[in-house]
Design a protein around this motif. Structure first.
Motif, PDB file in Angstrom:
ATOM      1  N   ALA A  32      16.822 -45.823  -4.128  1.00 15.82           N
ATOM      2  CA  ALA A  32      15.817 -44.806  -4.679  1.00 15.82           C
ATOM      3  C   ALA A  32      14.994 -45.967  -5.811  1.00 15.82           C
ATOM      4  N   ALA A  33      16.885 -46.225  -6.618  1.00 15.91           N
ATOM      5  CA  ALA A  33      16.961 -47.008  -7.302  1.00 15.91           C
ATOM      6  C   ALA A  33      15.874 -48.801  -6.954  1.00 15.91           C
ATOM      7  N   LEU A  34      16.343 -48.840  -6.447  1.00 11.16           N
ATOM      8  CA  LEU A  34      16.117 -50.505  -5.887  1.00 11.16           C
ATOM      9  C   LEU A  34      14.210 -50.019  -5.482  1.00 11.16           C
ATOM     10  N   TRP A  35      13.998 -49.364  -5.360  1.00 13.27           N
ATOM     11  CA  TRP A  35      11.862 -48.215  -5.249  1.00 13.27           C
ATOM     12  C   TRP A  35      11.813 -48.572  -6.699  1.00 13.27           C
ATOM     13  N   GLN A  36      12.140 -47.910  -7.509  1.00 15.40           N
ATOM     14  CA  GLN A  36      12.055 -48.173  -9.053  1.00 15.40           C
ATOM     15  C   GLN A  36      11.505 -49.362  -9.689  1.00 15.40           C
ATOM     16  N   ASP A  37      12.978 -50.076  -9.360  1.00 16.05           N
ATOM     17  CA  ASP A  37      13.061 -51.440 -10.243  1.00 16.05           C
ATOM     18  C   ASP A  37      11.469 -52.356  -9.510  1.00 16.05           C
ATOM     19  N   LEU A  38      11.076 -52.253  -7.787  1.00 14.97           N
ATOM     20  CA  LEU A  38      10.498 -52.613  -7.547  1.00 14.97           C
ATOM     21  C   LEU A  38       8.848 -52.341  -8.118  1.00 14.97           C
ATOM     22  N   GLU A  39       8.637 -50.840  -8.496  1.00 14.16           N
ATOM     23  CA  GLU A  39       7.069 -50.500  -8.496  1.00 14.16           C
ATOM     24  C   GLU A  39       7.292 -50.853 -10.235  1.00 14.16           C
ATOM     25  N   ARG A  40       8.267 -51.759 -10.699  1.00 12.61           N
ATOM     26  CA  ARG A  40       8.577 -51.754 -12.012  1.00 12.61           C
ATOM     27  C   ARG A  40       7.650 -52.801 -12.155  1.00 12.61           C
ATOM     28  N   HIS A  41       8.165 -54.093 -10.910  1.00 18.54           N
ATOM     29  CA  HIS A  41       7.630 -55.235 -10.778  1.00 18.54           C
ATOM     30  C   HIS A  41       6.460 -55.418  -9.831  1.00 18.54           C
ATOM     31  N   GLY A  42       5.411 -54.432  -9.350  1.00 16.43           N
ATOM     32  CA  GLY A  42       4.260 -53.871  -8.773  1.00 16.43           C
ATOM     33  C   GLY A  42       3.949 -54.230  -7.480  1.00 16.43           C
ATOM     34  N   VAL A  43       5.230 -53.547  -7.530  1.00 17.36           N
ATOM     35  CA  VAL A  43       5.490 -53.429  -5.269  1.00 17.36           C
ATOM     36  C   VAL A  43       5.472 -52.282  -5.270  1.00 17.36           C
ATOM     37  N   ALA A  44       4.330 -52.095  -4.231  1.00 15.88           N
ATOM     38  CA  ALA A  44       4.067 -50.489  -3.719  1.00 15.88           C
ATOM     39  C   ALA A  44       4.272 -50.678  -2.313  1.00 15.88           C
ATOM     40  N   GLY A  45       4.153 -48.855  -1.818  1.00 13.35           N
ATOM     41  CA  GLY A  45       4.414 -48.759  -1.035  1.00 13.35           C
ATOM     42  C   GLY A  45       5.819 -48.035  -0.705  1.00 13.35           C
ATOM     43  N   ARG A  46       6.257 -47.623  -1.581  1.00 12.11           N
ATOM     44  CA  ARG A  46       7.543 -47.272  -1.288  1.00 12.11           C
ATOM     45  C   ARG A  46       7.572 -45.737   0.116  1.00 12.11           C
ATOM     46  N   PRO A  47       8.589 -45.816   0.837  1.00 17.42           N
ATOM     47  CA  PRO A  47       7.748 -45.154   2.413  1.00 17.42           C
ATOM     48  C   PRO A  47       8.601 -43.577   1.397  1.00 17.42           C
ATOM     49  N   SER A  48       7.734 -42.142   1.676  1.00 19.65           N
ATOM     50  CA  SER A  48       7.616 -41.006   1.917  1.00 19.65           C
ATOM     51  C   SER A  48       9.646 -40.926   2.502  1.00 19.65           C
ATOM     52  N   GLY A  49      10.026 -41.129   3.144  1.00 24.35           N
ATOM     53  CA  GLY A  49      11.414 -41.121   3.809  1.00 24.35           C
ATOM     54  C   GLY A  49      12.436 -42.526   3.988  1.00 24.35           C
ATOM     55  N   PHE A  50      13.399 -42.115   4.262  1.00 24.66           N
ATOM     56  CA  PHE A  50      14.432 -43.147   4.626  1.00 24.66           C
ATOM     57  C   PHE A  50      15.821 -42.477   5.395  1.00 24.66           C
ATOM     58  N   ILE A  51      15.991 -43.134   6.440  1.00 28.70           N
ATOM     59  CA  ILE A  51      16.751 -43.131   7.294  1.00 28.70           C
ATOM     60  C   ILE A  51      17.261 -44.351   7.367  1.00 28.70           C
ATOM     61  N   PRO A  52      18.525 -44.531   6.952  1.00 33.49           N
ATOM     62  CA  PRO A  52      19.528 -45.825   6.988  1.00 33.49           C
ATOM     63  C   PRO A  52      19.283 -46.432   8.709  1.00 33.49           C
ATOM     64  N   HIS A  53      19.455 -47.049   9.252  1.00 34.16           N
ATOM     65  CA  HIS A  53      20.178 -47.632  10.049  1.00 34.16           C
ATOM     66  C   HIS A  53      19.980 -48.903  10.768  1.00 34.16           C
ATOM     67  N   VAL A  54      20.594 -49.632  12.077  1.00 32.65           N
ATOM     68  CA  VAL A  54      20.462 -50.675  11.852  1.00 32.65           C
ATOM     69  C   VAL A  54      19.872 -50.397  13.334  1.00 32.65           C
ATOM     70  N   THR A  55      19.040 -51.218  13.771  1.00 35.89           N
ATOM     71  CA  THR A  55      18.038 -51.299  14.540  1.00 35.89           C
ATOM     72  C   THR A  55      18.701 -52.261  15.861  1.00 35.89           C
ATOM     73  N   LEU A  56      19.157 -51.822  17.236  1.00 37.09           N
ATOM     74  CA  LEU A  56      20.052 -53.129  18.378  1.00 37.09           C
ATOM     75  C   LEU A  56      19.268 -53.066  19.288  1.00 37.09           C
TER      76      LEU A  56
END
Length: 171
Positions: A100-124
């Motif tokens: 969430a903190a990274l997305w706050q910073d990213l939005e200040r840098h003009g990056v949109a597209g924050r996902p509505s949910g976050f499921i931390p995972h490693v794709t195998l």
């Protein structure tokens, strides 16, 4: 450039994740994610112009992240496109707050597209033939993390390849 922010596993953990990927592949089929591509995506940034990628690299190089440890203790899957992953049974508060903190910073840098949910995972696995992970013994891994990476994704001969463009200072 197609970019994302990620945590990259330390070498010993990468080897353990690779062993899990082999076990999953033998049981479920599909396409194994190469060992050197294993990671946890914190923010997918999509296509970015070179100037913005350079600005994001400078931002990452100046942004330490809080040190933490993520416990991987569960298998999971995403039906489309046949993804098998390892992650946590319960939400990890520290990772959720970091994302969430990274997305706050990213939005200040003009990056949109924050996902509505976050499921931390490693794709195998990708395009697994089966997604039934219920019979597999749960993993029990600890992932100590202290550094963020800005990663470029590109396709080479029908396979995704990753290149680390910047790393945050160690916390």
């Amino acid at each position: 450039m197609r970019l994302f922010l990620a945590l990259i596993p330390p070498p010993a953990l990468r080897r353990r994740l690779a062993e899990l990927a082999e076990r999953a592949h033998a049981r479920l089929g599909g396409r194994r994610v190469p060992d050197d591509s294993l990671h946890l995506t914190l923010a997918f940034l999509g296509e970015r112009p070179t100037a913005q990628a350079e600005a994001l690299a400078r931002w990452v190089e100046e942004r330490p992240i809080p040190e933490g440890e993520w416990r991987l203790d569960a298998w999971g899957s995403f039906r489309r496109p046949g993804i098998v992953w390892v992650g946590s049974r319960t939400p990890d508060r520290a990772l959720t707050e970091l994302q969430a903190a990274l997305w706050q910073d990213l939005e200040r840098h003009g990056v949109a597209g924050r996902p509505s949910g976050f499921i931390p995972h490693v794709t195998l696995l990708r395009r697994a033939h089966r997604l039934d992970t219920a019979e597999m013994s749960p993993p029990d891994l600890a992932w100590p993390y202290r550094q963020l990476a800005l990663v470029r994704s590109f396709t080479d001969q029908d396979r995704a390849r990753y290149q680390t463009l910047a790393r945050s200072p160690l916390s």
